[in-house]
Design an enzyme around this catalytic site. Structure first.
Site, mmCIF file in Angstrom:
data_model
loop_
_atom_site.group_PDB
_atom_site.id
_atom_site.type_symbol
_atom_site.label_atom_id
_atom_site.label_comp_id
_atom_site.label_asym_id
_atom_site.label_seq_id
_atom_site.Cartn_x
_atom_site.Cartn_y
_atom_site.Cartn_z
ATOM 1 N N TYR A 137 36.653 24.408 20.053
ATOM 2 C CA TYR A 137 35.702 23.898 20.117
ATOM 3 C C TYR A 137 35.561 21.961 20.913
ATOM 4 C CZ TYR A 137 31.367 27.091 21.020
ATOM 5 O OH TYR A 137 30.783 27.330 21.372
ATOM 6 N N GLU A 187 32.483 19.859 22.858
ATOM 7 C CA GLU A 187 31.441 20.432 24.214
ATOM 8 C C GLU A 187 31.832 18.954 23.540
ATOM 9 O OE1 GLU A 187 28.323 22.189 21.888
ATOM 10 O OE2 GLU A 187 28.084 23.585 23.401
ATOM 11 N N ASP A 226 33.147 21.414 50.166
ATOM 12 C CA ASP A 226 33.738 22.141 49.341
ATOM 13 C C ASP A 226 34.932 22.812 49.552
ATOM 14 O OD1 ASP A 226 34.278 24.185 47.561
ATOM 15 O OD2 ASP A 226 32.480 26.220 47.811
ATOM 16 N N THR A 270 38.361 25.072 43.627
ATOM 17 C CA THR A 270 38.598 25.883 42.708
ATOM 18 C C THR A 270 39.398 25.286 42.564
ATOM 19 O OG1 THR A 270 39.203 27.020 44.188
ATOM 20 C CG2 THR A 270 37.324 27.864 43.072
ATOM 21 N N LYS A 311 43.552 29.201 43.896
ATOM 22 C CA LYS A 311 43.671 29.719 45.515
ATOM 23 C C LYS A 311 45.150 28.358 46.343
ATOM 24 C CE LYS A 311 38.664 30.589 45.659
ATOM 25 N NZ LYS A 311 37.553 30.468 46.139
ATOM 26 N N ARG A 355 42.503 29.781 37.081
ATOM 27 C CA ARG A 355 41.759 30.531 37.746
ATOM 28 C C ARG A 355 40.205 28.887 36.447
ATOM 29 N NH1 ARG A 355 42.147 34.817 39.805
ATOM 30 N NH2 ARG A 355 39.629 34.473 40.977
HETATM 31 C C1 LIG Z 1 35.851 31.022 46.071
HETATM 32 C C2 LIG Z 1 34.779 30.008 46.161
HETATM 33 C C3 LIG Z 1 34.320 29.665 45.357
HETATM 34 C C4 LIG Z 1 33.818 29.859 44.147
HETATM 35 O O1 LIG Z 1 34.666 29.718 43.560
HETATM 36 P P1 LIG Z 1 34.549 31.074 41.866
HETATM 37 O O2 LIG Z 1 35.600 30.373 41.025
HETATM 38 O O3 LIG Z 1 35.222 32.094 42.428
HETATM 39 O O4 LIG Z 1 33.310 31.211 41.429
HETATM 40 C C5 LIG Z 1 33.412 29.040 45.876
HETATM 41 N N1 LIG Z 1 33.543 27.653 47.354
HETATM 42 C C6 LIG Z 1 34.038 27.865 48.128
HETATM 43 C C7 LIG Z 1 34.548 26.860 49.228
HETATM 44 C C8 LIG Z 1 35.470 28.984 47.748
HETATM 45 O O5 LIG Z 1 36.126 28.787 48.553
#
Ligand SMILES: *Cc1c(COP(=O)(O)O)cnc(C)c1O
Length: 423
Positions: free
Chosen positions: A57, A59, A203, A229, A232, A238
């Site tokens: 933990y 936090e 994003d 993220t 990807k 993840r």
């Molecule tokens: C995949 C994605 C997310 C969300 O990611 P998670 O890990 O699935 O919550 C947010 N914004 C964009 C543009 C994404 O492609």
């Protein structure tokens, strides 16, 4: 080797679970993974994610924890922060968000008050749920003004976005997409945001690996907050992280993540993120990012030659969107028949799709995972022909069987984890 321990113990202690682990392992090794948001993490990333840091933990933030015993956790989290800052040329980083959705939520909490106006791309045209969908917190908590793609070119229409921003005076504009095959002009988004007094949230979840590898322009110099993220194109575990250029914003982001919306951070995943940032800083990752785009371009052109229609006419990135209407197929039908041949894709709405989001007229295809396996332009050409063959005969089992056998042969030449012993 972490993975080996997992195999040795679970295979005997929990054979029921091990059975599915093995099946999934085979599915990954023997299939063609064309989902644009998926990738294969390295053994080091997986070892970190599955390691002993899961027991702790922590936090709070490095040096400011609520529990004792964090001296080594702190060092790893500090490394993750430093490595992400260096990789992307950012001043501040928060590596604690559990996932991309949480990262976006934290960015909103940091910059906005409930009820504020936010502009994001329509979900049905390539935005993300967290960019204002009515079924998501973003659509429920904020006043969303969705922008659209140009109906003819299917490109971002910056003039129209500027006009809309001028009229509706949003507090934030979201630039970032789940299904946009073309380069995003973040500088232009910044200009629009500044002229109407909005914050720019970039994003880069889908493209952060391309940005890290220099295969897509970076949003970092232009945005007030950048979310991403890690799993990807960046090819990490993840999870997610948030970059900020300014200290005041970074402080708001840190507060929003903890104690605003998360409790204990997943330090095992933070360690895995640190490992992934380290991998992405290597020259070989630059070559990887460039190859993802080369592969996408060659797959797109091969599919075009086979009479597939590509939304926006092609791709500059890691993904493409097929408009299947000329093939007299829905996205759902195409996904199902490709799946049964060992080709994994996802149905996706095309701009102004006449079908529902459960059926769709489109299919999203991406090259990050196949590129990780070492596949190149030659293999992309073969993949295009397999897709064409299956979709010409979507209900023909013999065709699917033949394609599946071909795929099994090709994937055996490009193992994902050559060092793991097959079961
Ligand atoms: C995949 C994605 C997310 C969300 O990611 P998670 O890990 O699935 O919550 C947010 N914004 C964009 C543009 C994404 O492609």
């Amino acid at each position: 080797m972490n993975q080996m321990v997992f195999r040795m113990t679970l295979s005997t202690s929990d054979p029921q679970i091990w059975e599915f682990y093995k099946k999934e392992w085979h599915r990954q090794e023997e299939g063609l993974e064309l989902i644009a948001s998926e990738n294969y993490a390295s053994l080091d990333v997986m070892a970190a994610a599955g390691g002993i840091f899961t027991n702790k933990y922590a936090e709070g933030y490095p040096g400011k924890r609520y529990y004792g015993g964090n001296e080594f956790i702190d060092e790893v989290e500090k490394l993750a922060i430093e490595r992400s800052k260096k990789l992307f040329g950012a001043n501040f980083s928060n590596v604690q968000p559990h996932a991309g959705s949480q990262a976006n939520m934290a960015a909103y909490f940091a910059l906005l008050a409930p009820g504020d106006t936010v502009m994001g791309l329509n979900l049905s045209q390539g935005g993300h749920l967290t960019h204002g969908s009515p079924v998501n917190f973003s659509g429920k908590m904020y006043k969303i003004v969705p922008y659209s793609l140009n109906p003819e070119t299917h490109l971002l229409d910056y003039d129209e976005i500027a006009e809309m921003a001028d009229k509706t005076k949003p507090k934030a504009i979201i630039a970032g997409f789940t299904c946009y095959p073309r380069e995003v002009d973040f500088a232009r988004f910044a200009k629009i945001s500044k002229s109407c007094g909005a914050k720019l949230i970039a994003d880069m979840s889908h493209i952060s690996g391309l940005v890290a590898g220099g295969a897509h322009q970076s949003p970092i110099p232009h945005a007030d907050v950048v979310t991403s993220t890690t799993h990807k194109t960046l090819r990490g575990p993840r999870g997610a992280f948030i970059l900020s250029p300014a200290e005041d914003t970074a402080k708001l982001v840190d507060k929003a993540v903890f104690p605003g919306l998360q409790g204990g951070p997943l330090e095992n995943m933070i360690m895995a993120k640190a490992v992934a940032f380290h991998e992405a800083a290597r020259p070989s990752f630059k070559a990887y990012a460039k190859q993802i785009v080369k592969n996408a371009k060659s797959l797109a052109s091969a599919l075009s030659d086979l009479d597939f229609t590509l939304v926006s006419g092609g791709t500059d990135t890691h993904l493409m969107l097929l408009d299947l209407r000329n093939r007299k197929l829905t996205g759902k039908e195409a996904q199902i028949s490709l799946d049964s041949a060992g080709i994994t894709t996802n149905k996706n709405t095309i701009p102004n799709d006449p079908q529902s989001p459960f059926i769709t007229s489109g299919l999203r295809i991406g090259t990050p995972a196949l590129t990780t396996r070492g596949m190149k332009e030659k293999e992309m050409n073969e993949v295009a022909h397999w897709i064409d063959e299956v979709l010409k005969n979507p209900n023909d089992e013999a065709v699917r069987g033949r394609v599946k056998a071909g795929i099994k042969k090709m994937t055996a030449e490009f193992p994902i984890y050559p060092n793991l012993i097959k079961e």
